[in-house]
Design an enzyme around this catalytic site. Structure first.
Site, PDB file in Angstrom:
ATOM      1  N   ASP A 202     -11.598 -25.957  19.496  1.00 23.44           N
ATOM      2  CA  ASP A 202     -12.212 -26.895  20.421  1.00 23.44           C
ATOM      3  C   ASP A 202     -11.520 -28.252  20.356  1.00 23.44           C
ATOM      4  O   ASP A 202     -11.200 -28.742  19.270  1.00 23.44           O
ATOM      5  CB  ASP A 202     -13.697 -27.039  20.053  1.00 23.44           C
ATOM      6  CG  ASP A 202     -14.476 -27.867  21.047  1.00 23.44           C
ATOM      7  OD1 ASP A 202     -14.574 -27.447  22.214  1.00 23.44           O
ATOM      8  OD2 ASP A 202     -14.999 -28.932  20.656  1.00 23.44           O
ATOM      9  N   GLU A 270      -7.771 -25.847  22.778  1.00 23.59           N
ATOM     10  CA  GLU A 270      -8.234 -26.469  24.020  1.00 23.59           C
ATOM     11  C   GLU A 270      -7.676 -27.888  24.106  1.00 23.59           C
ATOM     12  O   GLU A 270      -7.942 -28.719  23.239  1.00 23.59           O
ATOM     13  CB  GLU A 270      -9.763 -26.517  24.058  1.00 23.59           C
ATOM     14  CG  GLU A 270     -10.303 -27.196  25.300  1.00 23.59           C
ATOM     15  CD  GLU A 270     -11.750 -27.625  25.167  1.00 23.59           C
ATOM     16  OE1 GLU A 270     -12.444 -27.692  26.190  1.00 23.59           O
ATOM     17  OE2 GLU A 270     -12.182 -27.913  24.027  1.00 23.59           O
TER      18      GLU A 270
END
Length: 508
Positions: A202, A270
């Site tokens: 993330d 990401e």
């Protein structure tokens, strides 16, 4: 871990949002046992791996993206025995398992933060990003939070501000501290030892901040994009030079890759950066000593995906990230489902599914995408997402794409749960349930299976080069690996000798 260590290159990865996949506990929230129960459906699609969004111990202020114990499983989702069973069953079915690690920040209820905020001289005092106020008591600099407002929160215990790029309850870890890096690498080893095949990382470019805490300069209105934050958010008013995407991050990524290489694991990072996304992709994924692939947002935006748009995106990649390896997606847990975002008919959904599996790069599918699910239209009273609650009604948040998966069109709550789910199951989703489409040769679900089979049948579609991409009106054409030619009419009228929404894939 065994098999091809380059399995990730060109892989198809299926994203699971655990809260909304399958509830076996009767509490209206999906769980790990539910995922295990439904793994045959996923394997039957023909994907290579699953990515499971966070299931770690958490106060759930951001539904698991605020971790309070990196080695614990939140009781909402089950326990470690459930996780081990999931891993074992996935591997039996030939599926790799990626878990979603949130390393840039923790929950403010994590023991590390409780200790850090207790004083300025304890063992973990420097584990988070703390800064004194300016002489007038205001924030250390002008950095903004993706969730709105300042990225700094005053803490009365230390008489200092702490950095939070997201919610105030998500303090950022200080990656300039070597002990923090070592602790996080130990977390990575813990899950690799439990059998995971890799990670979705993330906000990978948010790990390191500018140590001098320099102000971000303003971004001219003409250059503002809403890829990372919605247009109503002032976050888009800055050029984010100093709060993320710092060069010092590369050294940590190399350490992380070294740990993963010892287990044959892979990771997709990401990248949240509207201004330098391609350059960051190139820095993070070219070569073999950083990340394997990075998740990019070009096809997750609200821009219609025309033939020319696809050409423009790949031209930009060729210019700015020629050696980077992207992971493409049309939908995920943070954006409006693409069936609604692009206002697609069933034939159009099928055409875009075929296009996705033909593109160079790895690909991600989001749960329910294989059913052609539209975005759920929720009322304000239904909302659970703090992002949507903050910016309603101009931005309705992410709950509309997070509603429960529908398995049985005749069962209460679509077969997701025996209890009222944490988010409503839209009536419009019930006719699209798995049982309604399974076995129907003309269904969207059947088409996704066929499209994924196509990718497996032609190795060139997985990792071959891509050449000759061009747009002739609505018709997109390109060649993969010098062996497979793709022509796609991305319109609702005949063009270029193709019927509306027809995609032809064949030998060169």
């Amino acid at each position: 871990m065994s098999g091809d260590i380059n399995w990730w290159k060109g892989a198809a990865i299926y994203q699971i949002y655990p809260r909304s996949y399958q509830d076996t506990g009767g509490d209206g929230v999906g769980d790990l046992a539910g995922i295990t129960q439904r793994l045959p459906h996923i394997a039957g699609l023909g994907v290579d791996a699953v990515w499971i969004s966070p299931f770690f111990t958490s106060p759930m202020k951001d539904f698991g993206y605020d971790v309070s114990d990196y080695r614990g499983i939140d009781p909402l989702f089950g326990d470690m025995a459930d996780f081990d069973a999931l891993i074992a069953r996935a591997h039996e079915l030939g599926l790799k398992v990626l878990i979603d690690l949130v390393l840039s920040h923790t929950s403010d209820q994590h023991p590390w933060f409780a200790e850090s905020r207790a004083s300025r001289d304890n063992a973990r005092a420097d584990w988070y990003v703390w800064a004194d106020p300016k002489p007038d008591g205001t924030c250390p600099n002008n950095w903004l939070s993706i969730f709105g407002g300042s990225a700094w929160q005053w803490d009365a215990r230390r008489q200092q501000y702490y950095l939070h790029n997201f919610l105030t309850s998500q303090p950022d870890l200080n990656f300039h501290n070597r002990d923090v890096q070592d602790a996080l690498l130990d977390v990575v080893r813990f899950w690799l030892e439990r059998g995971v095949d890799g990670f979705r990382l993330d906000t990978i470019n948010f790990y390191v901040h500018d140590a001098q805490l320099r102000d971000n300069p303003p971004l001219p209105p003409a250059e503002r994009k809403s890829d990372t934050a919605p247009a109503v958010n002032p976050y888009n008013h800055q050029r984010h030079l100093f709060d993320k995407s710092q060069p010092e991050n590369l050294a940590f990524l190399e350490k992380l890759r070294a740990v993963m290489d010892g287990y044959g694991a892979a990771a997709v990072g990401e990248i949240g950066d509207s201004e330098r996304a391609w350059e960051v992709l190139e820095e993070y994924t070219s070569g073999n000593n950083r990340m394997h692939m990075s998740y990019v947002f070009d096809f997750l935006s609200g821009d219609s995906l025309t033939a020319q748009r696809v050409v423009d995106v790949f031209s930009e990649k060729a210019r700015r990230a020629p050696k980077g390896w992207p992971c493409w997606a049309f939908s995920n847990h943070d954006v409006v489902r693409h069936a609604t975002r692009w206002n697609l008919s069933d034939p159009a959904i099928r055409a875009y599914a075929t296009l996705l599996v033909c593109l160079q790069g790895s690909i991600c599918l989001y749960q329910g995408e294989e059913l052609g699910l539209p975005e759920a239209d929720l009322t304000f009273e239904d909302l659970r997402d703090p992002y949507g609650i903050e910016f309603w009604p101009e931005f309705k948040g992410r709950d509309g794409c997070r509603t429960p998966m529908v398995w049985d069109g005749d069962a209460p709550y679509g077969g997701f749960s025996t209890a009222r789910p944490w988010l409503p199951v839209p009536d419009a989703h019930l006719p699209l349930a798995v049982d309604r489409q399974d076995g129907d040769a003309g269904s969207v679900l059947t088409h996704y299976r066929q499209a994924l089979a196509l990718r497996h049948q032609h190795p060139a579609l997985r990792d071959g080069d891509q050449s000759g991409m061009r747009a002739d009106g609505p018709v997109l054409s390109f060649t993969r690996g010098g062996a497979v030619h793709v022509r796609a009419n991305l319109s609702d009228a005949p063009a270029g000798g193709l019927d509306a929404w027809q995609v032809m894939v064949g030998p060169v």
